[in-house]
Write a protein that holds these residues in place. Structure first.
Motif, short mmCIF file in Angstrom:
data_model
loop_
_atom_site.label_atom_id
_atom_site.label_comp_id
_atom_site.label_asym_id
_atom_site.label_seq_id
_atom_site.Cartn_x
_atom_site.Cartn_y
_atom_site.Cartn_z
N THR A 134 55.01 71.62 33.43
CA THR A 134 53.63 71.83 32.98
C THR A 134 52.56 71.20 33.85
OG1 THR A 134 53.55 69.83 31.60
CG2 THR A 134 54.53 71.80 30.61
N GLN A 135 52.98 70.40 34.85
CA GLN A 135 52.04 69.62 35.67
C GLN A 135 51.16 68.74 34.78
OE1 GLN A 135 50.12 71.35 39.05
NE2 GLN A 135 51.77 72.80 39.45
N ARG A 136 51.79 68.13 33.79
CA ARG A 136 51.13 67.17 32.91
C ARG A 136 52.04 65.96 32.72
NH1 ARG A 136 50.67 69.53 27.43
NH2 ARG A 136 49.87 67.46 26.97
N LEU A 137 51.39 64.81 32.47
CA LEU A 137 52.10 63.59 32.11
C LEU A 137 51.51 63.13 30.78
CD1 LEU A 137 52.06 61.89 35.63
CD2 LEU A 137 54.08 62.80 34.46
N PRO A 138 52.09 63.55 29.66
CA PRO A 138 51.46 63.35 28.36
C PRO A 138 51.21 61.89 28.00
CG PRO A 138 53.26 64.93 28.21
CD PRO A 138 53.35 64.29 29.56
N ASP A 139 50.00 61.61 27.50
CA ASP A 139 49.68 60.26 27.02
C ASP A 139 50.62 59.82 25.91
OD1 ASP A 139 47.59 60.14 28.78
OD2 ASP A 139 46.01 60.49 27.30
N ALA A 140 51.10 60.79 25.12
CA ALA A 140 51.97 60.47 24.00
C ALA A 140 53.27 59.79 24.44
CB ALA A 140 52.31 61.74 23.22
N ILE A 141 53.63 59.95 25.71
CA ILE A 141 54.81 59.29 26.25
C ILE A 141 54.43 58.07 27.09
CG2 ILE A 141 56.83 59.55 27.76
CD1 ILE A 141 56.91 62.48 26.99
N VAL A 142 53.44 58.24 27.95
CA VAL A 142 53.09 57.18 28.89
C VAL A 142 52.50 55.96 28.19
CG1 VAL A 142 51.67 56.56 30.89
CG2 VAL A 142 52.72 58.84 30.76
N LEU A 143 51.50 56.17 27.35
CA LEU A 143 50.76 55.04 26.78
C LEU A 143 51.61 54.14 25.88
CD1 LEU A 143 47.24 56.62 26.12
CD2 LEU A 143 48.11 55.40 28.14
N PRO A 144 52.45 54.70 24.97
CA PRO A 144 53.28 53.80 24.17
C PRO A 144 54.31 53.02 24.98
CG PRO A 144 53.15 55.98 23.16
CD PRO A 144 52.58 56.10 24.55
N SER A 145 54.61 53.51 26.19
CA SER A 145 55.59 52.82 27.03
C SER A 145 55.05 51.49 27.55
CB SER A 145 56.00 53.70 28.20
OG SER A 145 56.56 54.91 27.75
#
Length: 275
Positions: A134-145
């Motif tokens: 998708t050429q996206r890095l979802p905040d839903a995965i990155v930020l909680p990490s």
């Protein structure tokens, strides 16, 4: 003990990889990763538990749905295998079994450190595949990490009073985040905010390991990504102005730094006469 740990972490990685298949498919679409249960995309029948065993079920079913014979993409067992391999590699790299010979609370150090990089490995597999799709890095995965990795590194630092590594980790996060933010600000067509947020997370982990690992991971992403882009251009699969998902190369550079960053950095210093 080493073989037992590698086997256990590899098996656990396969299970995590099965869950990551759900994450990769549902998170970009804004869907829950918990419900509904996984089902066949062809006939809609819910996948039975015995048909959901990582890798093995795909092989036994010969890559086909039991009910409608629809093709099941080989990417599913591939992601499961990849996750199992990276989890095993993390365990071998950070050797959590040494905790068995340490008194509490010192034993928490290697365990927490291993868990921090295992979390990063699992997140990395999911993000790399999502970015390719998708050429996206979802905040839903990155930020909680961020808080998960930070807390685990805090536990590792507290157990051994290694506050220097923790401060270096915070500095590494700030350095890579700032560098990527500057690049995104200067050239927004070539660098997205998802890359910026991922950079801070990678900087946190690489900074914990050392300045050399931080440098190798930071520059390695551009070297690997650049080499890939050149190959695409030479094969006429892309033009000079074509964009490529950069998240996978950021993660590849970080992996290179985690597993070979120190010798690469020391070799570089030797070549330039500083080592």
């Amino acid at each position: 003990m080493i073989a037992a740990t590698a086997t256990l972490t590899g098996g656990f990685g396969l299970l995590i990889g099965s869950f990551l298949n759900v994450v990769i498919f549902r998170v970009p679409a804004g869907r829950s990763v918990v419900s509904p249960p996984s089902s066949c995309g062809g006939c809609g029948v819910q996948i039975r538990p015995f048909d959901n065993v990582p890798v093995l079920s795909w092989l036994l079913l010969r890559g086909r749905c039991r009910d409608c014979s629809a093709r099941i993409s080989p990417r599913y067992p591939l992601i499961e295998l990849l996750t199992g391999v990276v989890f095993t590699a993390v365990a071998l790299r950070f050797a959590p079994w040494v905790a068995l010979d340490l008194p509490l609370p010192s034993a928490l150090g290697p365990i927490a450190e291993t868990l921090a990089f295992a979390v990063l490995a699992g997140v990395g597999v999911a993000l790399a595949w999502i970015d390719i799709d998708t050429q996206r890095l979802p905040d839903a995965i990155v930020l909680p990490s961020y808080p998960v990795v930070a807390v685990l590194l805090l536990v590792a630092a507290a157990s051994t009073a290694d506050w220097g590594s923790l401060l270096r980790a915070v500095a590494g996060a700030a350095i890579l985040f700032s560098a990527y933010f500057a690049m995104a600000f200067a050239y927004p067509q070539g660098m997205g905010l998802g890359d910026v947020k991922l950079a801070g997370l990678l900087g946190l982990a690489l900074g914990w390991l050392g300045w050399g690992e931080l440098a190798v991971g930071g520059f390695g992403a551009f070297l690997l990504g650049g080499a890939y882009a050149v190959v695409l251009v030479l094969l006429r699969r892309a033009g000079r102005g074509s964009g490529i998902p950069f998240g996978p190369w950021m993660l590849a550079g970080a992996a290179l730094a985690v597993f070979a960053g120190k010798p690469i950095w020391l070799g570089y210093l030797h070549i330039v006469g500083l080592g």
